[in-house]
Design an enzyme around this catalytic site. Sequence first.
Site, PDB file in Angstrom:
ATOM      1  N   GLU A 114      37.520  35.168  42.122  1.00  0.00           N
ATOM      2  CA  GLU A 114      38.113  34.291  42.881  1.00  0.00           C
ATOM      3  C   GLU A 114      39.638  34.484  43.300  1.00  0.00           C
ATOM      4  O   GLU A 114      39.795  33.830  44.384  1.00  0.00           O
ATOM      5  CB  GLU A 114      37.770  33.190  41.979  1.00  0.00           C
ATOM      6  N   GLU A 134      29.280  33.626  35.970  1.00  0.00           N
ATOM      7  CA  GLU A 134      29.431  32.003  35.309  1.00  0.00           C
ATOM      8  C   GLU A 134      27.894  31.353  34.900  1.00  0.00           C
ATOM      9  O   GLU A 134      27.690  30.777  33.917  1.00  0.00           O
ATOM     10  CB  GLU A 134      30.158  30.996  36.169  1.00  0.00           C
TER      11      GLU A 134
END
Length: 260
Positions: A114, A134
């Site tokens: 990210e 995640e």
Amino acid sequence: MAERITVDRDGHVLIIGLNRPEKRNAADFAMLQELCLAYGELDRDERLRAAVVFAHGDHFTAGLDLADIGPRITADGLDLVPEGGVNPWQVDGSLQRKPVVVAVQGTCYTLGIELALASDVVVAADSTVFGQIEVQRAILPFGGATIRFPRAVGWGNAMRWMLTGDTFDAAEAHRIGLVQEVVPHGDQLPRAHELAHRIAAQAPLAVQATLANARAAIREGDPAAEQRLQPELVRLSASDDAAEGMRAFLARDEPRFQGR
């Protein structure tokens, strides 16, 4: 406690290092806050024109240190930006004005991807293993991957990796467009330095305007960005740097831009 983030200057370039190598640079709350402060320094100091983000040790980051971060997630989420800081992931409405080049190696999981997606140029060592994992931890990517990953690499490519949590190598990251260059392990940081200094040698106001207009097109749509093109051209054309650029062009000389 040792600094979680190192900050050094190399001319007009800020060098930001993730510095928890004994934990594969897993980000605890202190690291996140120090990283925000480093980005705040980049944003405020007009002498700085670009940044390089890298990691000390063999790995870029193993992601979040959930043992430290988990208890800090409140009903309002995770508040990680201290006063004077800027969110490096730009998911709170803030925008980084200056270009960021990221150099990755080894493990690059979750917030590392990210951070790359929120930057402008990514150089990966051929040793890098990426993972947006995640869903394997029963949470979702909350640092912008759900927004930027599909835009950067295409819907199917993003979902292939986000929805399975599978890992992928640097060649795949390059194929789908997550990274711009793959270099031998050990060369990623020198190459990132080279690119950042190449960016910093250009007219700072023009670089920032180019970055801002491209981001406006993404965030606000093409018409909004189009409306700003001519006014920005007029503004930049009246700058001292534009005069210097013309002087250098006519003299066949290297321009010396001052950012004004």
